[in-house]
Every structure is written in C-alpha cells, then in structure tokens.
Design an enzyme around this catalytic site. Structure first.
Site, PDB file in Angstrom:
ATOM      1  N   VAL A  21       4.029   1.173   2.158  1.00 32.68           N
ATOM      2  CA  VAL A  21       3.929   0.153   3.202  1.00 32.68           C
ATOM      3  C   VAL A  21       4.323  -1.188   2.603  1.00 32.68           C
ATOM      4  CG1 VAL A  21       2.421  -0.923   4.900  1.00 32.68           C
ATOM      5  CG2 VAL A  21       1.976   1.404   4.162  1.00 32.68           C
TER       6      VAL A  21
ATOM      7  N   ASP B  10      -5.464  12.173   7.728  1.00 30.20           N
ATOM      8  CA  ASP B  10      -5.600  11.420   6.483  1.00 30.20           C
ATOM      9  C   ASP B  10      -6.522  10.232   6.692  1.00 30.20           C
ATOM     10  OD1 ASP B  10      -5.288  10.861   3.827  1.00 30.20           O
ATOM     11  OD2 ASP B  10      -3.344   9.886   4.035  1.00 30.20           O
TER      12      ASP B  10
ATOM     13  N   GLY C 211      -0.434   8.449   2.790  1.00 26.96           N
ATOM     14  CA  GLY C 211      -0.015   9.817   2.585  1.00 26.96           C
ATOM     15  C   GLY C 211       1.405  10.060   3.057  1.00 26.96           C
TER      16      GLY C 211
ATOM     17  N   GLY D 284       0.823  -1.200   0.000  1.00 27.52           N
ATOM     18  CA  GLY D 284       0.000   0.000   0.000  1.00 27.52           C
ATOM     19  C   GLY D 284       0.852   1.243   0.000  1.00 27.52           C
TER      20      GLY D 284
END
Ligand SMILES: *[C@@H]1O[C@H](CO)[C@@H](O)[C@H](O)[C@H]1NC(C)=O
Ligand SMILES: *[C@@H]1O[C@H](CO)[C@@H](O)[C@H](O)[C@H]1NC(C)=O
Ligand SMILES: *[C@@H]1O[C@H](CO)[C@@H](O)[C@H](O)[C@H]1NC(C)=O
Length: 818
Positions: A523, A633, A519, A516
C-alpha cells in the site's frame, strides 16, 4: 338407520369443529361467518411473516387486537387496532360485517372499535397480507385498487417496508406514525412522525404541534440532514412525489427484516432482526444534540464536533451576543451587514450544509441553478437558493423566503446552499474581515484569483487529455460499465485512473511512500488533486483477467458502510491492477493497541466503540444479500482509524478478487495471517464466514488485552492468548486479562461481555461460533451469554502445533495440506 343418522351427525360435527380449527389455525382471513375471538388461535399471514390476535402489553391487563412478527421469540407488536379503546376482559370478538366493516365487539356486543368505508360489497373479508397489511375487500377480488380499508393507511408507531408515509392530495388523507403513550399503553402518545410535503418533502417528528426534529429535505439520494443513516443494503428508501400523492417509503433488499419505529419518548429507530433472536438498532435519531430542531436559531449553524455546538454561519453574528454567550441560542444570528436589495446583493456558497427547514420554501424541479439564482436575486424576500436534487451534478431549484432555520454543518455530507448577503461582503471573502484598507488585502484575492484560473485551466486540460485517452478504449470520462457484460454502459460508474496519474501521485511508487503491506499487496500513500489517497497495488496476486477484475471492483465499490474504508476508484493497465482508497490519518489499530504509549489514547469507551464498529462492518460484509463477502484477512493491521477513531475495515473484497473459489469451497492457497487464521482454514484450507468470526474473536481479545495473539507470552504458563483468556474466564477472573493502560475508564459488564463474545467467536467448531449479527446483538444487549467451549488452537507454545504461531510475522501465502 338411527345409527347411521347419529354417525352422520357426529361426522358433520367433526367437520364443523375441524373447519373452526382450520379457520383460526392456518388461515389469513376473517369472513362474515368466521370471527377472531380472544383465546382462539391467531390468524397468520400467507407467507408466515406476521400474525394477528389479541394481546396484552407487558404489565397491562388490557386486551388489544394487534399484529406482530410470527416465530420471533420477542413479541414485537407492529400494529394495534383498538389502541384507544382497550377491552378489559377476554370477551372480545373481531368480525367483518356488511357492507365491508371490521368491528371489534365486547361480551355484551357493544362496538369498541370499527373501520369505515365509503363503498359496500356483497361478501366482505379481512385478510392479513404477508407485508403486514391487514385489508378489507370483496372476497376473491385481488385488485389492490378495490381495497375498502387497509391497516397501512392507519399505522400506529411502526413503519413497515412498503408502507407509504405521506399525504394523498386526492382524498386529503395523511398517513403518519404516532407513538404509544408509554410501553404499556398503545394509545396515541405525544410524538408523531410525518412526511411533510409543504414547500419541499422532508420528514419531521412532532411533539404535539411543535417540530422537534427535521430530516432536512429529500435531495434525490438522502435527506439532507441524515447522510449517515444509509446503513447499507438491508433496505433502500426514497421520497416519491406525484400530483396525487407524496410519500416516503422503504423497501427490503434482503431477507433480513427491518422496521422503523417511533418510541414513546420521541426516538426514531431503524431496527434489523439478527437471527430471529432479537432486534439490533441500526439507526437512532436524534443521534446528537444537533438533531434537536432549530437548536441554534435562525442562521445559526450546529456542528456536533464543536464545543459549544452552536455557531453563526460565516458572515453572520449573534443577534443578542449576551444571550448567545450564555448558550441561549434560540435568538439565532443576523447578517453582519444587512443586504440592501436595491443595490445588487451577492450570494455566498456554503458547503456541507443540512438545508434549512423547507416548510416556507418554494421549488421547481426542472429549473437549473442559474435560473434559480436569477429568480432569487429578483425577489428581495428570497433569502437563499439551492439545487433540489443533487444527483447528476445537481438540478432543480429550492428558494427560501423567510429566515433559515435548523441548519447544521458537517465536515462532510449535506450540500451546497447560496445565501443572500450584502454586496459589500464580497470584498472580504478571503479575509476574516479585520484590517481593511491594507494593500495586501487586495493583492491576495487577486493573485489567488489568477492562480485559480490557471489551475482550473490546467485541470481542465488534464481532464480532457484523460478523457481522450479513455475514449480510445471506448469509455467516457468516467468509466462506466455494465457489470454483467463488462461493457461500457450507463449502469454504473467507477472512476478509472491512469497508471501515469497514480505513479505520479505516489512518486513512482517510491519506497518512502510505502505505508503498509497487506495480504494482497503493498500500500502506498499518494496525493491526488490535493487529496491524500492510499493505493493498493494488486498486480502480483491477482490471477484474474481484466474484465473479471473490473466486475469484481464494481461490486466492491457498491459496498458502502461507515465501517468500511471507502474506495475512490481503480487503475487497470496491462499487468497492473490497483485500488485507490481514501487515506485515513490515524493509521491502523495495531499501532495503537500494541504500543505502550499510543495505547493510552484508546480508553475503554473508544475500544468498545471500535469493537462494535468492526462488528457492524463485518456483519454488513457477511449479510449483504447480493455479495456475502468473506474478508479472510481480518487483523489489527487491517483495521484503520479515521480522525475520530472510528474503525474502518480495509482490504475487504480482495479475497474475492484474488481467489476464484466460491463461498464454503476449499482452496489450496491459504491467504491470511497466522495468529488470526481459524483452525479449519489454516489446517484444511476450508473457509466460511465463520473463519472471519474466528479472526474477529481474536481481534476482540487483542483489543481488550492490548496483547498481540502472535506475540503473547505469560510468565506462569505457556498458553497462547486464547487459551489464557478462556482459562481465566472459566475461573471467573476474565477481567484480569485487561490492558493495564485501561485503568478505570472501564465498564466491567461491558468488558466481561466483550471477552465472553470474543471467546464464543474463537470456539474450535465453526458451527458453534455465532454469526456476526448475533455478535452485534450480544455486544449491545444485556441477556445472559452462553459459556464458550474450548477455543480453537488451545495449545501450549512448546507443543509441536505451536509452531504455527512462532512462524513468520508477515502475512503469508502458503500451500496448506489438503
Ligand atoms: C365514516 O365516514 C363517513 C364519511 O366518509 C363519516 O361521515 C363518518 O363519520 C365516518 N364514521 C366513522 C365512525 O368514522
Ligand atoms: C419551472 O421552471 C420551468 C423552466 O424554467 C418553467 O417552464 C415551468 O413553468 C416552471 N414550473 C412552475 C410550476 O413554476
Ligand atoms: C417574492 O416572493 C414572495 C413569495 O413567493 C411573493 O409573495 C412576492 O410577491 C414576491 N415579490 C416580488 C416582488 O415578486
């Protein structure tokens, strides 16, 4: 002269009247000359938190002297004086008399209720302290040791912060809660709540003389059976044990009010007050079937995730299998092979266990586990042993001399216990117990043993190496630092991982391990010491120095809540800064709600559970007294789901790491994701907790509708999702927005309530949006909700402003107009 006299008479009368008014309007004390009469103004505590006076419970005419919170719209009675002796009219008077007694008399001067004292003083007064403790003492004597009587020693159904629940061995007195009879009658009901020091301290709820719930023993951190209820930092709690007394107490750690109550039907609840409007339950016990005391009988083990919930511990079988199969579990289980104490027995370790009832146990807090084992193995009636304290790797000794009752087993939490088994059981440890005599049967454990020895040597070697590496930087094996100075200290611990370890765990940050992009950086999924982890690489976004970064991480690691993703540690080397998280197998919320097939997995109860979970996690972030984290976020990709579909907010605290601005400040860098940004933040770079509330509102509408705000389109008009939802709501058709996959799993009032709360959260003006504690409250209570004003970004897609939505699908960092 006459006129002068008359004047002075009026003057003294006036003064007298004033003094009466003052004594009952603004004072916190009752004296021998100033009484509290039914109908007078209440007395209030010095800090204004509590007040006392006469009241009648709902649907009751009886009058009681009680205490409740001041300035709260819902009257919340926390203490009742004459709970067993109500007044039947409004003639009651509460007064203080010599030698130091509080008495409640009726119109004919009969004493209905009084306190007792063994000492006498010259000038007794009763004072309501701001803690909610009503005390009788000598006027002017503020030594707590000289108090003659205090309400904290005589609680009713509410445990306030600072009240000691437990036993004093010097005067033999026990302080415990007792429930009301019912909602209208404060007389003692069926249930009581105790801190029971016999054996080893645990708290128990009793119905009459029967135990109906036990918390499990205190293990230094929590009660062995309640690991889930450490609901964050509104309060801390503990059991304190000394020669004269053993007690359970909790303290507030923020300005948020907390109370613990025992309801008339035996439910223990911890409540917090959101916004002085209403109480939100944080903890509720019993939480599941397994909280019923000893449901599975001796050596039975309760697991609420199993069906049926009761099973026998490994190596144990039902005592009466017919009854067991009929789900009559009270007979419990017995060992498959009875131990024979003359030959050497063995002790098998069981992990994640809520320790058995300790009322028949023995303890020594200075012994080591090894000494504990020795004592237990020497006495044939000793059935099990464990550490009494799990802190610092474990210490102390607990021994059980009778059958083990009230065990539950969780996938996590609990602790280790060692249970006596026949020596012959050791042969079958790695096997399920069938096929004995097979050659493989011997080889397997043997080779497993060799591999284990090899592995542990390897791990030991690695650890040593890592420890040595760290020592070079001046820190021990676990990275310890004082978060004020950023230096190594005993104060706090966060595991620090070497870059090489993390690189290896993620296959050198290979593309196929990338799961992933938030912001704040990419990851990766990794495997570390056999456990799955998620690694967030912050190297490029953080502008902070190393020490600043460490300090922030120490704070963020302190944030622990069941709806936040758990941080396992961090890695700092040169330019590289990384956070290591637990890995959650179900991925993020967006992959469920926006997906045609996956969305069927989430029926309405699950979605409502998710909405509530996110709200609680966010409330924790916003209201935590020490931190006040703004997420900045919040979006469906940042909500991760564990294996039971519990939502966990990820990426929290990163805004704090990646930006140095203070709360409420303006920033020229807008970090966040379009489609979730509040207008004031996106357009003016102004953010506050209310910006998170806005994003949360969008999240609710997305969860309910199954539509992404960014991608939403409607055949009939070009309104965005917010505007569409608001319009439908105004026309009384709000449920039309519902995800078609939800079918009939819905509870319409809950759906309408959720939509309504969602719309309140996305109102244009930040001041109009509710705080997260109000959100939690509104979601869970049935009051009427206000009509939401026009949402922020009430725009049609074709309008110029609509471009905001049409832009990039990925999270962005842009320069905003100032
Ligand atoms: C007050 O306490 C004394 C001894 O401490 C006891 O004998 C007496 O019964 C008590 N009175 C009441 C009303 O509880
Ligand atoms: C507890 O154990 C320690 C160490 O074994 C021993 O010295 C001490 O006497 C024990 N205390 C009690 C109360 O048994
Ligand atoms: C075993 O422990 C029990 C309970 O403490 C005690 O009553 C009994 O005497 C002990 N037996 C032996 C052989 O030490």
């Amino acid at each position: 002269m006459k006129a002068l006299l008359r004047e002075s008479f009026y003057l003294s009368l006036l003064l007298y009247l004033c003094s009466i008014q003052q004594s009952f309007g603004a004072t916190d004390t009752i004296t021998t000359t100033q009484f509290l009469r039914d109908g007078d103004a209440n007395i209030s505590s010095t800090g204004g938190t509590f007040e006392m006076g006469f009241f009648s419970p709902d649907n009751s005419e009886n009058r009681y002297v009680g205490m409740w919170y001041k300035n709260i719209s819902v009257q919340t009675v926390v203490w009742v004086a004459n709970r067993e002796a109500p007044l039947t009219n409004r003639s009651g008077i509460l007064k203080v008399i010599k030698p130091g007694l509080l008495v409640l008399v009726n119109g004919t001067n009969n004493v209905l209720w009084s306190t007792n004292t063994s000492r006498s003083v010259q000038n007794p007064v009763a004072q309501l302290l701001d803690s909610g403790n009503f005390v009788v003492k000598e006027a002017g004597d503020n030594n707590p040791g000289n108090i003659l009587w205090q309400s904290f020693d005589h609680p009713t159904d509410t445990l306030l912060a600072g009240m000691k629940l437990g036993r004093n061995f010097v005067n033999g007195r026990e302080v415990y809660l007792s429930s009301w009879k019912n909602e209208e009658d404060p007389a003692p009901g069926d249930y009581t709540y105790h801190c029971d020091p016999s054996g080893y301290p645990q708290t128990i709820v009793k119905k009459g003389s029967d135990v109906v719930y036990s918390s499990g023993p205190w293990n230094g951190r929590y009660f062995s059976g309640t690991q889930n209820s450490r609901e964050g930092s509104f309060y801390t709690y503990g059991v304190y044990s000394s020669t004269p007394e053993v007690y359970f107490v909790y303290k507030l750690t923020s300005l948020v009010l907390v109370r613990l109550t025992l309801s008339h039907n035996g439910v223990l609840q911890i409540w917090i007050l959101g916004d002085r409007k209403g109480w939100v339950p944080l903890v509720l016990i019993p939480a599941d079937k397994c909280d019923m005391y000893n449901l599975c009988g001796a050596y039975g083990s309760c697991n609420s995730q199993d069906s049926p919930v009761c099973g026998c511990l490994d190596k144990f079988v039902p005592k009466n299998s017919d009854a067991w199969n009929r789900t009559e579990w009270s007979g419990g289980c017995v060992r498959r092979t009875e131990p024979n104490c003359l030959q050497k027995d063995m002790f098998l370790k069981y992990s994640h266990i809520k320790l058995p009832d300790t009322r028949n146990s023995w303890s020594n807090v200075t012994m080591t586990l090894e000494e504990c084992k020795n004592i237990c193995s020497k006495n044939c009636s000793c059935m099990a042993y464990s550490n009494s304290d799990i802190r610092n790797g474990g210490s102390g000794c607990l021994l059980w001399f009778e059958d083990l009752l009230d065990i539950r087993k969780g996938p996590s939490g609990g602790q280790d216990i060692y249970i006596r088994l026949a020596a012959s059981e050791s042969d079958s440890l790695e096997q399920s117990g069938e096929k004995k005599g097979n050659v493989l049967f011997w080889i397997l454990p043997l080779s497993a043993g060799v591999i284990l020895v090899f592995l542990s040597l390897l791990i030991y070697h690695r650890r040593r190496k890592k420890a040595l590496e760290l020592k070079k930087n001046g820190c021990g094996g676990n990275y310890k630092m004082d978060y004020n100075s950023g230096n190594c200290a005993e104060e706090f611990e966060i595991p620090l991982f070497a870059l090489s370890t993390i690189a290896k765990a993620t296959n050198n940050f290979s593309i196929d391990r990338r799961i992933g992009e938030g912001g704040f950086g990419p990851v990766y999924k990794g495997i570390l010491e056999g456990k799955e982890i998620a690694v967030k690489r912050l190297s490029r976004t953080s502008t902070q120095g190393e020490n600043e970064f460490k300090n922030e991480v120490v704070y963020i690691v302190k944030l622990q809540h069941r709806n936040l993703v758990k941080i396992l540690g961090c890695c700092i080397e040169g330019e590289e800064k990384m956070l290591i998280y637990e890995y959650l197998p179900n991925g993020s919320l967006d992959s469920f709600i926006f997906d045609d097939t996956q969305s069927k997995v989430l029926d309405w109860p699950k979605r409502f559970h998710i909405i509530n979970g996110i709200a609680r996690g966010l409330m924790y972030l916003h209201q935590d007294s020490q931190l006040r984290i703004i997420h900045r976020d919040l979006k469906a990709n940042n909500i991760l789901l564990d294996k039971d579909m519990n939502p966990k907010i990820s990426d929290f605290g990163l805004a704090k790491i990646c930006e140095e601005d203070d709360i409420g400040a303006k920033t020229d860098r807008v970090v966040g994701t379009y489609g979730y940004l509040s207008p004031e933040y996106a357009l003016h770079g102004k953010y506050s907790v209310k910006s998170d509330v806005f994003s949360f509102g969008i999240l609710i509408l997305e969860i309910v509708s199954g539509q992404s705000n960014r991608k939403f389109s409607h055949p009939d008009h070009s309104l965005n999702l917010l505007a569409h939802a608001w319009k439908l709501n105004k026309e009384g058709r709000s449920t039309e927005i519902l995800d078609e996959h939800l079918g009939d799993s819905c509870s319409t009032p809950e759906v309408e309530r959720s939509i309504c709360v969602g719309l309140l959260c996305v109102q244009q003006c930040p001041e109009d949006r509710p705080s997260m504690s109000s959100v939690v409250m509104m979601l869970n209570n049935e009051g009427v909700l206000p009509q939401a004003k026009r949402p922020g970004f009430y725009i049609e897609r074709d309008a110029p402003d609509g471009e905001l939505y049409a832009q990039s699908q990925t999270p962005i960092t842009i320069l905003a107009a100032r």
